[in-house]
Design a protein around this motif. Structure first.
Motif, PDB file in Angstrom:
ATOM      1  N   HIS A 426       0.822  -1.100  -0.132  1.00 31.79           N
ATOM      2  CA  HIS A 426       0.019  -0.074  -0.010  1.00 31.79           C
ATOM      3  C   HIS A 426       0.759   1.191  -0.024  1.00 31.79           C
ATOM      4  O   HIS A 426       2.213   1.167   0.140  1.00 31.79           O
ATOM      5  CB  HIS A 426      -0.978  -0.100   1.080  1.00 31.79           C
ATOM      6  CG  HIS A 426      -2.194  -0.972   0.876  1.00 31.79           C
ATOM      7  ND1 HIS A 426      -3.159  -0.513   0.093  1.00 31.79           N
ATOM      8  CD2 HIS A 426      -2.377  -2.096   1.311  1.00 31.79           C
ATOM      9  CE1 HIS A 426      -3.937  -1.669  -0.133  1.00 31.79           C
ATOM     10  NE2 HIS A 426      -3.734  -2.674   0.772  1.00 31.79           N
ATOM     11  N   TYR A 427       0.356   2.335  -0.347  1.00 29.15           N
ATOM     12  CA  TYR A 427       0.968   3.478  -0.444  1.00 29.15           C
ATOM     13  C   TYR A 427       0.377   4.682   0.489  1.00 29.15           C
ATOM     14  O   TYR A 427      -0.878   4.933   0.273  1.00 29.15           O
ATOM     15  CB  TYR A 427       0.919   3.870  -1.892  1.00 29.15           C
ATOM     16  CG  TYR A 427       1.863   5.097  -2.059  1.00 29.15           C
ATOM     17  CD1 TYR A 427       3.204   5.003  -1.924  1.00 29.15           C
ATOM     18  CD2 TYR A 427       1.332   6.655  -2.143  1.00 29.15           C
ATOM     19  CE1 TYR A 427       4.033   5.996  -2.047  1.00 29.15           C
ATOM     20  CE2 TYR A 427       2.288   7.515  -2.161  1.00 29.15           C
ATOM     21  CZ  TYR A 427       3.698   7.191  -1.936  1.00 29.15           C
ATOM     22  OH  TYR A 427       4.398   8.355  -1.952  1.00 29.15           O
ATOM     23  N   HIS A 428       0.903   5.202   1.397  1.00 33.33           N
ATOM     24  CA  HIS A 428       0.579   6.191   2.041  1.00 33.33           C
ATOM     25  C   HIS A 428      -1.063   6.285   2.701  1.00 33.33           C
ATOM     26  O   HIS A 428      -1.295   5.475   3.136  1.00 33.33           O
ATOM     27  CB  HIS A 428       1.020   7.881   1.324  1.00 33.33           C
ATOM     28  CG  HIS A 428       1.458   8.640   2.159  1.00 33.33           C
ATOM     29  ND1 HIS A 428       2.662   8.701   3.022  1.00 33.33           N
ATOM     30  CD2 HIS A 428       0.874   9.951   2.527  1.00 33.33           C
ATOM     31  CE1 HIS A 428       2.698   9.622   3.580  1.00 33.33           C
ATOM     32  NE2 HIS A 428       1.732  10.506   3.435  1.00 33.33           N
ATOM     33  N   THR A 429      -1.824   7.396   2.278  1.00 32.21           N
ATOM     34  CA  THR A 429      -2.920   7.353   2.943  1.00 32.21           C
ATOM     35  C   THR A 429      -4.074   6.363   1.880  1.00 32.21           C
ATOM     36  O   THR A 429      -5.169   6.339   2.425  1.00 32.21           O
ATOM     37  CB  THR A 429      -3.485   8.704   2.762  1.00 32.21           C
ATOM     38  OG1 THR A 429      -3.897   9.092   1.492  1.00 32.21           O
ATOM     39  CG2 THR A 429      -2.778   9.572   3.579  1.00 32.21           C
ATOM     40  N   GLY A 430      -3.541   5.533   1.094  1.00 33.76           N
ATOM     41  CA  GLY A 430      -4.201   4.367   0.708  1.00 33.76           C
ATOM     42  C   GLY A 430      -5.196   5.040  -0.273  1.00 33.76           C
ATOM     43  O   GLY A 430      -5.933   4.006  -1.037  1.00 33.76           O
TER      44      GLY A 430
END
Lengths: 529, 354, 408
Positions: A426-430
């Motif tokens: 996943h990446y950061h705030t999704g």
């Protein structure tokens, strides 16, 4: 990064990774480090409270407690100085402030540092020797080093370490922050900061201000603005009346989300410009649909200062528009016409005002990108900075730094150290990855990593639902019992809107210089549900 | 430099070159399946065989050193016959359902069978290959009925990703690419970077996210920079009918200076948010706590008006802009210019710290 | 009548293989002592001059092979190929069981020649009791100090036939899957753990003490000039005496089968002999007067190989035997290179079809082209030699195939 990504694969003889779970957060850089270590015989030192993939293949693994970075690095420097491993020639020729630093570090013997960091004294010695004696040694760090109230101190500490051993200004050496966002380097380069214009030209400098006033045809404010965390805090006091958010999601990414939400509610007018209806968009008065990276032209600057092209592949959905066009429209409607035909025209304007980008053009980066500083059209770009020990400020400055404990240490009520980070999937705030079908299918929820010893003491088994609470809030999630995390420390990711980890983190303890919140240490308690 | 004769032509090549490299320099095409310049050499598919005068055995040109004075034939009748047999042997174990195969039109086995006129195999003796296709991972399909055992995937996992999730199990014809104990990839050290998918020359490894969305000959590839972390990997967006249908790698030094084609799971398989039905498509204005759709003119006018009012009433420093580490340099430049020149404040920042 | 000539089996049944003292009394380690009095280049030159050729299968000049190892390499290895995986072959086991010290001495001589301090014996997985014997022998040799600064370790194979191929053997010692490497680099330049490595067979090593002691000329004068010395042969199949013998390389197949083997069992007629193990060619009656030396055997499309002599009488079904051999190769192919991996499998399937009487002329044609390509296209000796039984039986015993074809 002072140096280039490729050097981590080929030129570095030793890599010291601190506060970076590289294989999860910068996977391709992680591959290069692994290749160098496993196939080319480079040595590896990893300092991290979690036994990351890189830690597993490290020559020396230092599982230091979150927030003890300065003590750890001071300990290493103590060993290097006392064992005569410092590069005295480099120090004499290229640096200043060594004596003060050395005097302070004298007390940080490995035995003194061991109880602070939780790392055995002998391992600190081993790490120090390996870093100092391997030839070309590079330091890689990420938010594990910076997201502390002492983030600036931590970074200065690793810079001290590099200068102490002359590991700067050659391929395979240097201090390499692995930057977390695709264009966080570019956002900083472009003056997306309250104190500088492009290329870090201070807003308080008269000549600079004049240059930009002339270029833009308006008079400009000459006082530093507020950093993001200060904006939220000021908003909380009712002092911010309008907030315009372009592709940010503070309602997931900022510390102490209850505090953030209160703050946003107090702002009279909030505009959010984004590709999805984010958690922050919910708090907006106007939401403007924007194009994603696949739908526009432009450039990103990566962590090694390489300016590369972004190319439009498809049309934006519906009526969504690219961000710069939207901003230009607002500006024009506010009486300041901003008209550009395309992103290249903007880039040409950037070049004229940005010395480090002056030599870069779309044409030149059509094949492969260029690394700034690149002052002229003839300049080949700069793969590594501070060549031959020539620092931009003249002499490299050592800083004497004392260890300061994290703001919120464990106590009776909150006996554990919660630290947060990202997952590979996943990446950061999704915002994007939660809507990428395969990624979200593969990892649909957050987990709380707990050491087996700890879990046993709390009566928690793998996959049990647990609650994790701090002074700010409480979340429920599954426990993942794993020996890759040290006892006394727990970890979770902040991608999931169902379990927003920043509900738990604190906005109270900011680094005094960078104003970075202490995401990496919050006193917490875990209970089985 | 050394000199050798290839197909009757004298060719010069640097010492240490392979015969294949000498052929490539001379513009003589050689078919290869297991050869990949980015991977440790295997020399195992034997497609690149050539004949060296005076030697009893054929040489795999990808691994055979170019030696001074040797006389090489690359398409002699014996070599062509051998390549046909090799293709027929591979065909006999390969499930040729090209009409529904993701790799149709982008498959080396298909290309070489076409080139050498291999319409059917003379060696369809015994049971056809029948491996179950059941790896539950959401990223890519593993169909070993299309595998030709070139082991490029194994070598990519070992040499590019440095993960070693897969290897060869069993021997002979029963040899198969496998995780430890032949389990699912989700139970292995696999990180789903898809470097194996990138190097697979057939349809054995294909993206599940792109399945059915477009073949290689239907898509345009647009080289761009990944929008996830700060590494700055370049990738190719595959576009069909104005829609992103997949991601592939450019592996050249100029096209991919940072990553040379290597990507991570997010870059390679995490692109379909672009097409998400949840994308914002019109401006929205909140009224009485509810959002309603609005036209651009209405929304922009409202924004301009309110910002102007607030500036007048509370001063420029009562306003702030959060620009973004996600958007382009040009957009960041415009955002800070907007903040400073239009709003009149230096209150501009982004999530560099978060 | 030709007589046995014992060089490698010189001590067989005359000494107690468990006692190094016996070996020393019989003149053991004098060859090593003499070798160590010579310089490495002189020793290599002497072995080269003796024209000792490898007894493993490829028959490469032993001294020449050693000369490829760089003299100044800081680390190099001596590896003994004792994988003896050919069905019907057991000569290396006999040699080691009867005189293990001779092998250790031979390896130490090689170690001196190529400046190596470490030897490995890669022993066939099916010989655990020989591993024990070897370890006891090594302990005794260490105890007596006869090996000096040279040491030897025994590694055991896992039963894969392909590990008899020297680079697959090296992969196996390194702990990898037993698969041949691509050459070059040859092991002499980069072998075990990427260091210069000399790999020789048990029989080659055990020739060395006598050669060093008696001189190159002595050895070169024995047997065939182009392949001097003796060869240990193991007789199996339908021969009256199933024995192991050591004969000069001038001996003919007929002498081996009739003089030592006592002819065909139960007065039956000879049909064929397969020499060199499973991958050897089938030889008909008409070629029995061929000498056993490597080059003469190659001249008739056969291999001397490991010295297995498998005799078949008139009742044997050539097609059935060839089918079984094809099954063996299908089972033992490592799967690395395409023509061997798929070719051995399809060849077995075709042979089965023929053997079951369901094949057509077309099937035999397919089998022939497949076999011809495999001989030239496979990566290692296994795949290159696997078609040899098929091609030689098709050549010499075609009527038996014909009789099996479908009547159409």
């Amino acid at each position: 990064m002072t140096n280039s990504i490729g050097e981590l694969e080929k030129d570095a003889n030793c890599i010291f990774v601190i506060g970076s779970n590289t294989t999860e957060n910068h996977p391709v850089i992680g591959m290069k480090i692994k290749k160098n270590v496993l196939q080319n015989g480079a040595r590896l030192i990893v300092a991290d409270p979690r036994r990351t993939d890189l830690a597993k293949i490290a020559d020396v693994y230092l599982p230091h407690l979150p927030g003890s970075d300065v003590a750890l690095v001071n300990g290493m420097m103590n060993v290097i100085i006392s064992e005569g491993l410092a590069d005295l020639d480099f120090i004499a020729q290229h640096t200043e402030g060594f004596e003060e630093m050395a005097a302070l570090v004298a007390k940080y013997t490995p035995e003194f540092v061991a109880p602070i960091t939780g790392v055995p004294a002998e391992d600190i010695r081993k790490a120090a020797r390996l870093y100092a004696e391997s030839g070309n040694s590079a330091i890689c760090y990420a938010m594990g080093l910076t997201q502390h109230r002492t983030g600036t101190d931590n970074v200065k500490s690793v810079c001290n370490l590099a200068m102490l051993t002359g590991n700067i200004g050659r391929p395979g050496t240097g201090v390499d922050p692995l930057r977390g966002q695709n264009n966080v380097q570019g956002a900083c380069d472009m003056g997306g900061l309250p104190n500088v214009f492009t290329a870090y030209q201070a807003v308080t400098n008269d000549a600079t201000q004049e240059k930009f006033e002339q270029a833009w045809g308006v008079s400009l404010p000459s006082q530093n603005g507020l950093v993001l965390t200060e904006v939220i805090n000021k908003a909380h006091h009712g002092d911010i009346k309008a907030l315009y958010v372009v592709g940010e999601n503070p309602m997931m990414s900022d510390p102490d989300l209850v505090h953030v939400e209160d703050a946003l509610e107090k702002i009279d007018f909030v505009v959010v410009q984004d590709i999805f209806f984010t958690e922050t968009a919910k708090c907006a008065d106007v939401v403007l649909p924007s194009a994603c990276f696949a739908e526009k032209d432009g450039t990103f600057s990566n962590t090694e200062r390489r300016v590369q092209r972004v190319r439009k592949a498809v049309s934006a959905p519906g009526e969504a528009r690219v961000d710069w066009e939207i901003l230009c429209e607002v500006a024009t409607r506010m009486g300041y016409p901003m008209n550009y035909d395309n992103s290249e025209q903007i880039f040409e304007e950037i070049r004229t005002l940005t010395p480090s980008y002056a030599g870069i053009s779309y044409q030149r980066i059509e094949n492969g990108g260029l690394q700034w500083p690149c002052a002229t059209e003839e300049h080949p770009g700069t793969p590594y900075l501070h060549k031959d020990g020539n620092f931009s400020r003249g002499l490299g400055a050592f800083t004497a730094i004392d260890y300061i404990a994290p703001g919120e240490l464990p106590d009776e009520n909150y006996p554990l150290r919660l630290t947060t980070g990202r997952s590979l999937f996943h990446y950061h705030t999704g915002t994007m990855t939660r809507r990428a079908s395969a990624l979200n299918e593969h990892v649909p929820t957050a987990e709380l990593e707990v050491n087996p010893e700890q879990a046993n003491a709390l009566g928690i088994a793998n996959d049990d639902m647990v609650s994790v609470s701090t002074r700010r809030g409480r979340l429920e999630m599954k426990a993942k019992v794993t020996d890759t995390i040290a006892p006394g420390v727990i970890f979770t990711t902040f991608h999931f809107t169902e379990t927003p980890a920043n509900l738990l983190t604190s906005s109270e303890f900011l680094d005094p210089t960078a104003k970075i919140p202490e995401y990496k240490v919050s006193a917490a308690i875990v209970e089985k549900i | 430099m050394i000199t050798l004769t290839i197909n009757g032509k004298e060719v010069q090549t640097p010492k240490g070159s392979t015969i294949l490299e000498a052929c490539q320099q001379a513009g003589i095409p050689i078919p290869t399946l297991c050869y990949d310049p980015d991977l440790r050499l295997a020399g195992s598919c034997r497609m690149c065989l050539v004949e060296i005068k005076g030697r009893p055995l054929y040489a795999a040109s990808c691994v055979a050193p170019a030696e001074n004075g040797i006389v090489v034939e690359t398409e002699s009748p014996g070599i062509v016959a051998a390549r046909k047999v090799i293709l027929e042997l591979l065909s006999a174990r390969h499930n040729f359902n090209c009409q529904v195969c993701e790799k149709n039109g982008n498959c080396k086995l298909q290309d070489y069978c076409y080139q050498y006129g291999v319409k059917e195999s003379r060696f369809n003796y015994g049971e056809p290959t029948n491996y179950p296709i059941n790896d539950p991972n959401p990223f890519f399909e593993r169909d070993y009925n299309k595998c030709i055992m070139c082991t490029r995937c194994v070598r990519a996992c070992e040499d590019i990703s440095i993960v070693r999730a897969i290897s060869v199990e069993n021997r002979g014809h029963h040899a198969k690419i496998s995780t430890a104990f032949d389990g699912n990839l989700t139970d292995s050290p696999c990180v789903f970077c898809g470097q194996c998918v990138m190097v697979c020359p057939t349809g054995a490894l294909t993206s599940k996210v792109s399945a059915g969305l477009g073949r290689s000959y239907e898509v345009d590839k647009v080289l761009t920079t990944c929008s996830y972390c700060g590494t700055g990997c370049t990738l190719e967006l595959n576009v069909k009918d104005d829609r992103v249908v997949g991601v592939t790698s450019n592996r050249t030094d100029t096209g991919s200076p940072v990553n040379k084609g290597a990507l991570c799971v997010k870059g390679r398989f995490g692109w379909d948010f672009i097409n998400s039905p949840e994308r914002l498509t019109t401006p929205l204005i909140k009224e009485n706590g509810e959002f309603r759709k609005a036209s651009w003119d209405e929304a922009l006018d409202l924004v301009a008006k309110r910002l102007g009012e607030i500036k007048t009433e509370f001063g420029a420093d009562s306003m702030a802009v959060f620009t973004s580490a996600r958007v382009t340099n040009e957009e960041n430049y415009i955002a800070q210019k907007f903040t400073r020149a239009v709003l009149g404040t230096n209150n501009v920042d982004h999530c560099a710290r978060l | 009548m030709i007589e046995e000539k014992r060089i490698v089996l010189r001590n067989a049944d005359l000494i107690d293989p468990e006692k190094i003292e016996d070996y020393l009394l019989a003149g053991g380690y004098q060859g090593l002592e003499k070798a160590r009095s010579m310089s490495s280049p002189d020793l290599i030159a002497e072995i080269k001059k003796s024209n000792l050729r490898g007894r493993g299968g490829a028959a490469f000049n032993c001294g020449l092979k050693w000369s490829f190892a760089p003299a100044d390499a800081p680390v190099s290895y001596v590896v003994c190929n004792f994988d003896e995986g050919e069905p019907g072959t057991y000569k290396d086991r006999i040699i080691v069981q009867k005189d293990p010290q001779s092998l250790l001495e031979g390896m130490a001589i090689c170690g001196h020649a190529v400046n190596s301090k470490q030897g490995y014996i890669y022993c066939r997985g099916e010989y655990p009791y020989v591993v024990d014997l070897l370890n006891r022998a090594i302990d005794q040799a260490r105890g007596k100090g006869v090996l000096g600064d040279f040491d030897i370790e025994v590694r055991m194979g896992g039963g894969a036939y392909v590990c008899g191929e020297e680079t697959a053997l090296i992969e196996s010692i390194e702990g990898h899957r037993g698969e041949p490497r691509i050459k070059p680099p040859f092991p002499g330049v980069a072998g075990l753990w990427a260091q210069p490595t000399v790999v020789n067979n048990v029989e080659t090593f055990t020739n060395l003490p006598s050669i060093v002691l008696n001189g190159a000329e002595w050895f070169a004068a024995i047997g065939a000039p182009n392949y001097p010395g003796t060869k240990v042969l193991t007789l199996t199949g339908d021969v009256t005496n199933r024995v192991s013998i050591e004969v000069p390389t001038t001996a003919t197949l007929r002498e081996v089968i009739y003089d030592f083997g006592g002819g065909i069992k139960e007065g039956k007629k000879f049909k064929a002999v397969q020499v060199g193990g499973t991958s050897g060619g089938f030889i008909p009656e008409s070629l029995l007067d061929t000498p056993i030396d490597f080059d003469s055997m190659r001249g008739i499309g056969a291999t001397l190989g490991t010295g297995a002599v498998f005799v078949m009488d008139e009742t044997r079904d050539i097609v059935d035997i060839t089918t079984r051999i094809a099954k063996f190769f299908e089972h033992e192919s490592c799967g690395k290179c395409n023509p061997c991996r798929e070719g051995t499998f399809r060849a077995y399937e075709i042979m089965k079809k023929i053997n079951q009487g369901q094949a057509s002329v077309q099937d035999i044609e397919n089998l022939t082209i497949l076999s011809q390509v495999m001989e030239k296209a496979c990566l290692c000796g296994l795949g290159q030699a696997a078609p040899s039984p098929i091609l030689t039986t098709l050549k010499h015993f075609y009527p038996e195939y014909q009789a099996r074809l479908q009547l159409n």
